[in-house]
Design a protein around this motif. Structure first.
Motif, PDB file in Angstrom:
ATOM      1  N   GLN A  38     -23.356 -15.038 -19.861  1.00 21.05           N
ATOM      2  CA  GLN A  38     -23.518 -13.586 -19.785  1.00 21.05           C
ATOM      3  C   GLN A  38     -23.159 -12.984 -21.129  1.00 21.05           C
ATOM      4  OE1 GLN A  38     -21.378 -11.625 -16.610  1.00 21.05           O
ATOM      5  NE2 GLN A  38     -22.833  -9.917 -16.644  1.00 21.05           N
ATOM      6  N   ALA A  39     -24.140 -12.359 -21.723  1.00 18.69           N
ATOM      7  CA  ALA A  39     -23.933 -11.663 -22.990  1.00 18.69           C
ATOM      8  C   ALA A  39     -23.551 -10.221 -22.694  1.00 18.69           C
ATOM      9  CB  ALA A  39     -25.204 -11.723 -23.820  1.00 18.69           C
ATOM     10  N   GLU A  45     -27.186 -15.231 -16.575  1.00 14.51           N
ATOM     11  CA  GLU A  45     -28.390 -16.034 -16.431  1.00 14.51           C
ATOM     12  C   GLU A  45     -28.059 -17.512 -16.442  1.00 14.51           C
ATOM     13  OE1 GLU A  45     -31.062 -15.676 -19.740  1.00 14.51           O
ATOM     14  OE2 GLU A  45     -29.499 -16.024 -21.226  1.00 14.51           O
ATOM     15  N   SER A  46     -28.894 -18.266 -15.750  1.00 20.53           N
ATOM     16  CA  SER A  46     -28.737 -19.710 -15.750  1.00 20.53           C
ATOM     17  C   SER A  46     -29.313 -20.272 -17.032  1.00 20.53           C
ATOM     18  CB  SER A  46     -29.445 -20.315 -14.541  1.00 20.53           C
ATOM     19  OG  SER A  46     -29.329 -21.724 -14.554  1.00 20.53           O
ATOM     20  N   GLU A  61     -36.078 -21.605 -20.461  1.00 19.52           N
ATOM     21  CA  GLU A  61     -37.015 -21.744 -21.572  1.00 19.52           C
ATOM     22  C   GLU A  61     -36.351 -21.467 -22.916  1.00 19.52           C
ATOM     23  OE1 GLU A  61     -40.175 -23.344 -19.782  1.00 19.52           O
ATOM     24  OE2 GLU A  61     -40.148 -22.769 -21.904  1.00 19.52           O
ATOM     25  N   SER A  62     -35.416 -20.561 -22.912  1.00 24.65           N
ATOM     26  CA  SER A  62     -34.780 -20.135 -24.162  1.00 24.65           C
ATOM     27  C   SER A  62     -33.941 -21.224 -24.811  1.00 24.65           C
ATOM     28  CB  SER A  62     -33.926 -18.897 -23.914  1.00 24.65           C
ATOM     29  OG  SER A  62     -32.938 -19.164 -22.941  1.00 24.65           O
ATOM     30  N   ALA A  97     -21.038 -24.100  -9.286  1.00 26.17           N
ATOM     31  CA  ALA A  97     -21.563 -25.115  -8.364  1.00 26.17           C
ATOM     32  C   ALA A  97     -22.217 -24.406  -7.191  1.00 26.17           C
ATOM     33  CB  ALA A  97     -20.445 -26.019  -7.872  1.00 26.17           C
ATOM     34  N   GLY A  98     -23.377 -24.850  -6.829  1.00 25.39           N
ATOM     35  CA  GLY A  98     -24.078 -24.211  -5.715  1.00 25.39           C
ATOM     36  C   GLY A  98     -25.335 -24.940  -5.353  1.00 25.39           C
ATOM     37  N   TRP A  99     -26.388 -24.153  -5.102  1.00 25.21           N
ATOM     38  CA  TRP A  99     -27.581 -24.750  -4.523  1.00 25.21           C
ATOM     39  C   TRP A  99     -28.849 -24.575  -5.346  1.00 25.21           C
ATOM     40  CZ3 TRP A  99     -25.326 -27.616  -1.214  1.00 25.21           C
ATOM     41  CH2 TRP A  99     -24.220 -27.140  -0.489  1.00 25.21           C
ATOM     42  N   ASP A 100     -29.007 -23.422  -5.959  1.00 29.40           N
ATOM     43  CA  ASP A 100     -30.277 -23.132  -6.627  1.00 29.40           C
ATOM     44  C   ASP A 100     -29.997 -22.463  -7.957  1.00 29.40           C
ATOM     45  OD1 ASP A 100     -33.296 -21.268  -5.640  1.00 29.40           O
ATOM     46  OD2 ASP A 100     -32.732 -22.267  -7.505  1.00 29.40           O
ATOM     47  N   PRO A 101     -30.234 -23.149  -9.066  1.00 37.27           N
ATOM     48  CA  PRO A 101     -29.909 -22.555 -10.369  1.00 37.27           C
ATOM     49  C   PRO A 101     -30.739 -21.323 -10.706  1.00 37.27           C
ATOM     50  CG  PRO A 101     -31.178 -24.575 -10.639  1.00 37.27           C
ATOM     51  CD  PRO A 101     -30.811 -24.485  -9.201  1.00 37.27           C
ATOM     52  N   THR A 102     -31.816 -21.110  -9.991  1.00 33.58           N
ATOM     53  CA  THR A 102     -32.632 -19.925 -10.281  1.00 33.58           C
ATOM     54  C   THR A 102     -32.202 -18.726  -9.449  1.00 33.58           C
ATOM     55  OG1 THR A 102     -34.313 -20.474  -8.614  1.00 33.58           O
ATOM     56  CG2 THR A 102     -34.594 -21.406 -10.819  1.00 33.58           C
TER      57      THR A 102
END
Length: 120
Positions: A38-39, A45-46, A61-62, A97-102
């Protein structure tokens, strides 16, 4: 799951830095481990993620081609190797930690962030 991120610092553009995330508590095999950042003034963001049980990876992508995520099963530690750093990589980096990086809402556990500052 308890997570502790470390390794941040002040570097110059083009430099490299490696972040670490030490995990304890529950087994990680059920989770996706994620590096998020986080900026100032921006949403979290992931950046990269790794499925602990399979080693499958995800990159934003970055950072593709510059960052590499990895894990050490025995040490219960996740790493983020960051090369060719740019000023826009400046942010506080968190491991989660979790389930969906998006989908940030699926991240169940968070560590304290570590600050990465890239000067131009």
């Amino acid at each position: 799951v308890q997570l502790q991120a470390s390794g941040g610092g002040l570097v110059q553009a083009g430099d490299s830095l490696t972040l670490s995330c030490a995990a304890s508590g529950r087994t990680l095999s059920n989770y996706v481990m994620d590096w998020m950042r986080q900026a100032p003034g921006k949403e979290r963001e992931s950046v990269a993620a790794i499925w602990w049980s399979t080693g499958h990876t995800y990159y934003a992508e970055s950072v593709k081609g510059r960052f590499t995520i990895s894990r050490d099963n025995d040490a219960n530690t996740m790493y983020l190797q960051m090369n060719s750093l740019k000023p826009e990589d400046t942010a506080r980096y968190y491991c989660a930690a979790g389930w969906d990086p998006t989908d940030i809402t699926t991240m169940m556990y968070w560590g304290e962030g570590t600050l990465v500052t890239v000067s131009s």
